[in-house]
Scaffold this motif. Structure first.
Motif, PDB file in Angstrom:
ATOM      1  N   ALA A   1    -130.863 -44.274  49.203  1.00 64.01           N
ATOM      2  CA  ALA A   1    -129.631 -44.280  48.401  1.00 64.01           C
ATOM      3  C   ALA A   1    -129.812 -45.120  47.151  1.00 64.01           C
ATOM      4  CB  ALA A   1    -128.476 -44.825  49.246  1.00 64.01           C
ATOM      5  N   ALA A   2    -130.431 -46.290  47.272  1.00 62.85           N
ATOM      6  CA  ALA A   2    -130.621 -47.176  46.121  1.00 62.85           C
ATOM      7  C   ALA A   2    -131.610 -46.598  45.123  1.00 62.85           C
ATOM      8  CB  ALA A   2    -131.105 -48.549  46.593  1.00 62.85           C
ATOM      9  N   SER A   3    -132.553 -45.787  45.613  1.00 67.12           N
ATOM     10  CA  SER A   3    -133.604 -45.264  44.743  1.00 67.12           C
ATOM     11  C   SER A   3    -133.270 -43.912  44.149  1.00 67.12           C
ATOM     12  CB  SER A   3    -134.906 -45.120  45.550  1.00 67.12           C
ATOM     13  OG  SER A   3    -134.778 -44.081  46.512  1.00 67.12           O
ATOM     14  N   ALA A   4    -132.138 -43.342  44.516  1.00 65.52           N
ATOM     15  CA  ALA A   4    -131.818 -41.963  44.169  1.00 65.52           C
ATOM     16  C   ALA A   4    -132.007 -41.697  42.675  1.00 65.52           C
ATOM     17  CB  ALA A   4    -130.386 -41.635  44.574  1.00 65.52           C
ATOM     18  N   GLY A   5    -132.799 -40.684  42.384  1.00 61.80           N
ATOM     19  CA  GLY A   5    -133.051 -40.308  41.002  1.00 61.80           C
ATOM     20  C   GLY A   5    -134.299 -40.907  40.406  1.00 61.80           C
ATOM     21  N   ALA A   6    -134.863 -41.933  41.039  1.00 63.33           N
ATOM     22  CA  ALA A   6    -136.073 -42.554  40.501  1.00 63.33           C
ATOM     23  C   ALA A   6    -137.274 -41.649  40.739  1.00 63.33           C
ATOM     24  CB  ALA A   6    -136.307 -43.911  41.156  1.00 63.33           C
ATOM     25  N   LYS A   7    -138.245 -41.703  39.845  1.00 65.64           N
ATOM     26  CA  LYS A   7    -139.445 -40.877  39.971  1.00 65.64           C
ATOM     27  C   LYS A   7    -140.251 -41.304  41.204  1.00 65.64           C
ATOM     28  CE  LYS A   7    -143.258 -39.158  37.087  1.00 65.64           C
ATOM     29  NZ  LYS A   7    -144.258 -39.130  38.144  1.00 65.64           N
ATOM     30  N   ASP A   8    -140.695 -40.327  41.986  1.00 66.55           N
ATOM     31  CA  ASP A   8    -141.509 -40.571  43.176  1.00 66.55           C
ATOM     32  C   ASP A   8    -140.803 -41.465  44.192  1.00 66.55           C
ATOM     33  OD1 ASP A   8    -143.609 -39.079  42.038  1.00 66.55           O
ATOM     34  OD2 ASP A   8    -144.407 -40.844  41.037  1.00 66.55           O
TER      35      ASP A   8
ATOM     36  N   SER B   1    -129.187 -28.500  36.980  1.00 69.12           N
ATOM     37  CA  SER B   1    -130.434 -27.912  37.476  1.00 69.12           C
ATOM     38  C   SER B   1    -131.592 -28.901  37.436  1.00 69.12           C
ATOM     39  CB  SER B   1    -130.787 -26.658  36.667  1.00 69.12           C
ATOM     40  OG  SER B   1    -130.909 -26.967  35.292  1.00 69.12           O
ATOM     41  N   GLU B   2    -131.604 -29.820  36.452  1.00 72.92           N
ATOM     42  CA  GLU B   2    -132.698 -30.786  36.389  1.00 72.92           C
ATOM     43  C   GLU B   2    -132.645 -31.761  37.567  1.00 72.92           C
ATOM     44  OE1 GLU B   2    -129.825 -32.086  32.981  1.00 72.92           O
ATOM     45  OE2 GLU B   2    -130.388 -30.249  34.042  1.00 72.92           O
ATOM     46  N   ASP B   3    -131.431 -32.095  38.044  1.00 71.36           N
ATOM     47  CA  ASP B   3    -131.305 -32.957  39.226  1.00 71.36           C
ATOM     48  C   ASP B   3    -131.806 -32.230  40.468  1.00 71.36           C
ATOM     49  OD1 ASP B   3    -130.192 -34.900  37.664  1.00 71.36           O
ATOM     50  OD2 ASP B   3    -128.176 -34.754  38.504  1.00 71.36           O
ATOM     51  N   VAL B   4    -131.406 -30.969  40.609  1.00 69.00           N
ATOM     52  CA  VAL B   4    -131.828 -30.183  41.771  1.00 69.00           C
ATOM     53  C   VAL B   4    -133.348 -30.049  41.784  1.00 69.00           C
ATOM     54  CG1 VAL B   4    -131.679 -27.930  42.895  1.00 69.00           C
ATOM     55  CG2 VAL B   4    -129.639 -28.942  41.860  1.00 69.00           C
ATOM     56  N   GLU B   5    -133.932 -29.778  40.621  1.00 66.26           N
ATOM     57  CA  GLU B   5    -135.378 -29.637  40.522  1.00 66.26           C
ATOM     58  C   GLU B   5    -136.080 -30.944  40.875  1.00 66.26           C
ATOM     59  OE1 GLU B   5    -139.213 -28.528  40.012  1.00 66.26           O
ATOM     60  OE2 GLU B   5    -137.465 -27.216  40.151  1.00 66.26           O
ATOM     61  N   ARG B   6    -135.585 -32.062  40.375  1.00 67.68           N
ATOM     62  CA  ARG B   6    -136.235 -33.344  40.654  1.00 67.68           C
ATOM     63  C   ARG B   6    -136.183 -33.669  42.137  1.00 67.68           C
ATOM     64  NH1 ARG B   6    -135.270 -39.002  37.481  1.00 67.68           N
ATOM     65  NH2 ARG B   6    -136.553 -37.890  35.973  1.00 67.68           N
TER      66      ARG B   6
ATOM     67  N   PHE C   1    -138.866 -33.939  47.561  1.00 59.89           N
ATOM     68  CA  PHE C   1    -139.063 -33.587  48.963  1.00 59.89           C
ATOM     69  C   PHE C   1    -140.370 -32.821  49.166  1.00 59.89           C
ATOM     70  CE2 PHE C   1    -134.428 -34.350  49.592  1.00 59.89           C
ATOM     71  CZ  PHE C   1    -134.541 -35.217  50.659  1.00 59.89           C
ATOM     72  N   GLU C   2    -140.750 -31.995  48.205  1.00 63.05           N
ATOM     73  CA  GLU C   2    -142.036 -31.295  48.304  1.00 63.05           C
ATOM     74  C   GLU C   2    -143.203 -32.283  48.272  1.00 63.05           C
ATOM     75  OE1 GLU C   2    -140.688 -27.014  46.339  1.00 63.05           O
ATOM     76  OE2 GLU C   2    -141.610 -28.556  45.093  1.00 63.05           O
ATOM     77  N   ASP C   3    -143.116 -33.265  47.390  1.00 61.31           N
ATOM     78  CA  ASP C   3    -144.162 -34.303  47.336  1.00 61.31           C
ATOM     79  C   ASP C   3    -144.187 -35.104  48.635  1.00 61.31           C
ATOM     80  OD1 ASP C   3    -144.816 -33.490  44.793  1.00 61.31           O
ATOM     81  OD2 ASP C   3    -143.771 -35.130  43.776  1.00 61.31           O
ATOM     82  N   LEU C   4    -143.001 -35.369  49.189  1.00 62.60           N
ATOM     83  CA  LEU C   4    -142.917 -36.096  50.451  1.00 62.60           C
ATOM     84  C   LEU C   4    -143.570 -35.291  51.572  1.00 62.60           C
ATOM     85  CD1 LEU C   4    -141.693 -38.650  51.835  1.00 62.60           C
ATOM     86  CD2 LEU C   4    -139.683 -37.247  52.337  1.00 62.60           C
ATOM     87  N   ARG C   5    -143.273 -34.003  51.627  1.00 64.05           N
ATOM     88  CA  ARG C   5    -143.869 -33.139  52.654  1.00 64.05           C
ATOM     89  C   ARG C   5    -145.393 -33.152  52.555  1.00 64.05           C
ATOM     90  NH1 ARG C   5    -142.424 -26.939  52.048  1.00 64.05           N
ATOM     91  NH2 ARG C   5    -143.509 -27.334  50.081  1.00 64.05           N
TER      92      ARG C   5
END
Length: 210
Positions: free
Chosen positions: A37-44, A107-112, A117-121
């Protein structure tokens, strides 16, 4: 990798939870949700949450009895999987809430978030196994192959992550088009709204766990 206060805070929190050895899984899950929650939106952000949790676990099990380390590590990794799984579920809930009110996120939020999640997987087991492997050699005695250990314990998070990716990759503009056709004046949420919504849902869930 850029340092973030929420990552450092998560590592310290999990170190303390692991060292104390009390209600480890539940407390780690809540701490992971709060960090997402605190990191939401941050890269990686999602991968850094996983790495920070593993760093904390490596430091914490060093402070436990040797006979307890494998059990504590399993509980930490189970808690990490729980927290990440609930984060994935929170992403789905955020999309459903927006759809229910006839809106869609930028759309940019959805993409990020989908990319996160893809990187996490793809990188979850390597990130966690690598962080654990950096711990002191004496703390790793009797734990076996750490990457295999991480893969087995984190398997429970994978269905939720897959479901979140599928939900985010579905037509993100569909809800907005439907709302627009019904005459809605402002169907598109502003940039950052998805991460605010996710943070709100996760903070609420973490509070219930505590």
């Amino acid at each position: 990798m850029e340092e973030h206060k929420w990552g450092e805070g998560l590592a310290r929190a999990i170190e303390g939870i692991a060292a104390e050895g009390r209600e480890v899984r539940r407390r780690v899950g809540a701490a992971v949700e709060s960090a997402v929650a605190a990191s939401a939106g941050a890269k990686d952000a999602l991968l850094e949450v996983a790495r920070s949790a593993a760093d904390g676990a490596a430091a914490g099990i060093e402070r436990t009895r040797a006979t307890e380390r494998a059990k504590v590590l399993d509980e930490v990794l189970d808690g990490l999987g729980d927290g990440l799984g609930r984060a994935a579920h929170g992403a789905q809930l955020a999309l459903e809430e927006a759809k229910a009110r006839g809106a869609a996120f930028a759309s940019e939020d959805v993409e990020r978030l989908a990319k996160g999640f893809e990187d996490l997987r793809a990188g979850l087991v390597d990130a966690v196994g690598g962080a654990l492997a950096r711990g002191p050699a004496e703390a790793k005695e009797g734990l076996g192959d750490l990457r295999t250990h991480a893969a087995r314990s984190l398997e429970g998070a994978r269905p939720g992550i897959e479901a979140a990716i599928q939900a985010l990759r579905r037509d993100p503009a569909g809800a907005a088009r439907g709302a627009a056709s019904a005459g809605a004046a402002a169907a598109r949420e502003g940039t950052g709204a998805l991460f605010h919504s996710l943070a709100r849902l996760l903070d609420r869930a973490a509070d219930r766990l505590r």
